[in-house]
Design an enzyme around this catalytic site. Structure first.
Site, mmCIF file in Angstrom:
data_model
loop_
_atom_site.group_PDB
_atom_site.id
_atom_site.type_symbol
_atom_site.label_atom_id
_atom_site.label_comp_id
_atom_site.label_asym_id
_atom_site.label_seq_id
_atom_site.Cartn_x
_atom_site.Cartn_y
_atom_site.Cartn_z
ATOM 1 N N HIS A 81 0.825 -1.217 0.000
ATOM 2 C CA HIS A 81 0.000 0.000 0.000
ATOM 3 C C HIS A 81 0.865 1.276 0.000
ATOM 4 O O HIS A 81 2.071 1.201 -0.276
ATOM 5 C CB HIS A 81 -0.998 -0.018 1.161
ATOM 6 C CG HIS A 81 -1.663 -1.355 1.319
ATOM 7 N ND1 HIS A 81 -2.677 -1.777 0.507
ATOM 8 C CD2 HIS A 81 -1.402 -2.397 2.176
ATOM 9 C CE1 HIS A 81 -3.039 -3.015 0.858
ATOM 10 N NE2 HIS A 81 -2.277 -3.409 1.866
ATOM 11 N N GLU A 118 -1.732 0.675 7.959
ATOM 12 C CA GLU A 118 -0.913 -0.446 7.492
ATOM 13 C C GLU A 118 0.245 0.053 6.632
ATOM 14 O O GLU A 118 1.372 -0.446 6.750
ATOM 15 C CB GLU A 118 -1.781 -1.422 6.684
ATOM 16 C CG GLU A 118 -1.015 -2.624 6.139
ATOM 17 C CD GLU A 118 -1.855 -3.480 5.200
ATOM 18 O OE1 GLU A 118 -3.054 -3.183 5.026
ATOM 19 O OE2 GLU A 118 -1.305 -4.437 4.619
ATOM 20 N N HIS A 173 2.857 -6.763 4.663
ATOM 21 C CA HIS A 173 1.486 -6.357 4.959
ATOM 22 C C HIS A 173 1.145 -6.640 6.407
ATOM 23 O O HIS A 173 1.848 -7.377 7.096
ATOM 24 C CB HIS A 173 0.493 -7.136 4.070
ATOM 25 C CG HIS A 173 0.573 -6.770 2.629
ATOM 26 N ND1 HIS A 173 -0.314 -5.888 2.037
ATOM 27 C CD2 HIS A 173 1.448 -7.150 1.669
ATOM 28 C CE1 HIS A 173 0.025 -5.744 0.758
ATOM 29 N NE2 HIS A 173 1.096 -6.494 0.510
ATOM 30 N N GLU A 255 1.657 -11.394 5.997
ATOM 31 C CA GLU A 255 0.676 -10.629 6.776
ATOM 32 C C GLU A 255 1.145 -10.754 8.218
ATOM 33 O O GLU A 255 0.995 -11.789 8.865
ATOM 34 C CB GLU A 255 -0.735 -11.210 6.606
ATOM 35 C CG GLU A 255 -1.286 -11.116 5.192
ATOM 36 C CD GLU A 255 -1.860 -9.730 4.851
ATOM 37 O OE1 GLU A 255 -1.811 -8.834 5.718
ATOM 38 O OE2 GLU A 255 -2.342 -9.557 3.718
#
Ligand code: ZN
Length: 292
Positions: A81, A118, A173, A255
């Protein structure tokens, strides 16, 4: 907190002891001797040859950016992101081709309930990971470094790894699942052969990379495997992620935890804990690269 390799153990005490002995011998000689010592120490005419650290005996010194066990290896780190994505919805909602179909260019990512995004977490972790890998001698490239307003798109994130001919690539992430869902998981590419996507050559090495990263991460952080994905293995295979589908180099996602779970949030928002996380991921990548 950082890696300390043998190159930091340059045997300098020897020359210091020699100097000390010289000094002790000269002390009784008073002023004349002291002046002689000073002149000796100056070594007129050869200032640049005054015992450079790299010339010390022992052979393991002379640190340089290309030295270390990962010299010649290229690692691409993809901080998931971008903190600017939420201000550029039109751009990041544009559809891109991921081989199996179309998908948004990028997404905003999640955030903790208190608003820690995030994208900020992933960039901080990327910086820590880059520093650790560079100390091992790797050439490290980030897909972005907070230096662009949004993105890159997922297809470009994959291309950056491909163009760099990365020996390993990792996308960082943190998840946005329900409270009570906690733990980490590593996502590996499944077999995709459609359009511009052909993961067949990378599935096996990426599985190995994923296993090493999961093991290193768990050892370093104590974070449990996800209790809501991967059947308790911490490993998930997916064929719907453009960043993996379009990769031609071994690549995985991690993650790191769930940003909506109180227990995980306490870890994810801690700088010292993120350093452990980076060390765990680095250890996994190093383990993978030293065998490839
Ligand atoms: Zn994400």
């Amino acid at each position: 907190m950082s890696y300390e390799g043998p190159e930091n153990e340059a045997p300098r005490p020897r020359s210091r002891r020699a100097l000390t002995l010289t000094f002790a011998a000269l002390v009784p000689v008073a002023l004349l001797g002291w002046l002689a010592y000073s002149a000796l120490g100056d070594e007129p005419g050869h200032p640049s040859e005054a015992a450079p650290p790299s010339a010390a005996p022992g052979g393991t010194s002379s640190p340089s950016p290309s030295a270390g066990p990962l010299a010649g290896k290229v690692v691409v780190i993809d901080p998931g992101h971008n903190t600017g994505n939420f201000r550029h919805t039109a751009e990041i909602n544009r559809q891109v081709d991921i081989g199996t179909g179309k998908k948004e260019c990028d997404t905003t990512g999640t955030a903790t309930n208190a608003g820690y995004p995030e994208a900020k977490f992933t960039l901080d972790l990327a910086h820590r990971l880059r520093a650790l890998l560079e100390k091992q001698g790797a050439t490290v490239k980030l897909t972005h470094d907070g230096d662009r307003a949004w993105g890159p798109c997922v297809d470009e994130r994959a291309r950056i790894g491909n163009t760099a001919h990365a020996d390993a690539a990792i996308s960082l992430h943190a998840d946005g699942s329900a409270e009570g869902n906690r733990g980490f998981h590593v996502i590996m590419p499944g077999v995709v052969h459609a359009g511009a996507a052909d993961t067949r050559p990378i599935v096996a090495p990426a599985q190995k990379l994923g296993a090493r990263v999961a093991g290193g991460y768990r050892d370093a952080t104590g974070e449990p495997f996800s209790n809501y994905l991967g059947d308790g293995t911490g490993m998930v295979t997916r064929t719907d992620l453009g960043g993996l589908n379009l990769s031609t180099v071994p690549k995985v996602f991690i993650e790191c935890g769930n940003m909506r779970d109180k227990s995980d949030v306490a870890l994810l928002t801690s700088g010292p804990w993120r350093q452990k996380a980076a060390q765990g991921i680095s250890a996994g990548i190093v383990s993978f690269l030293r065998e490839s």
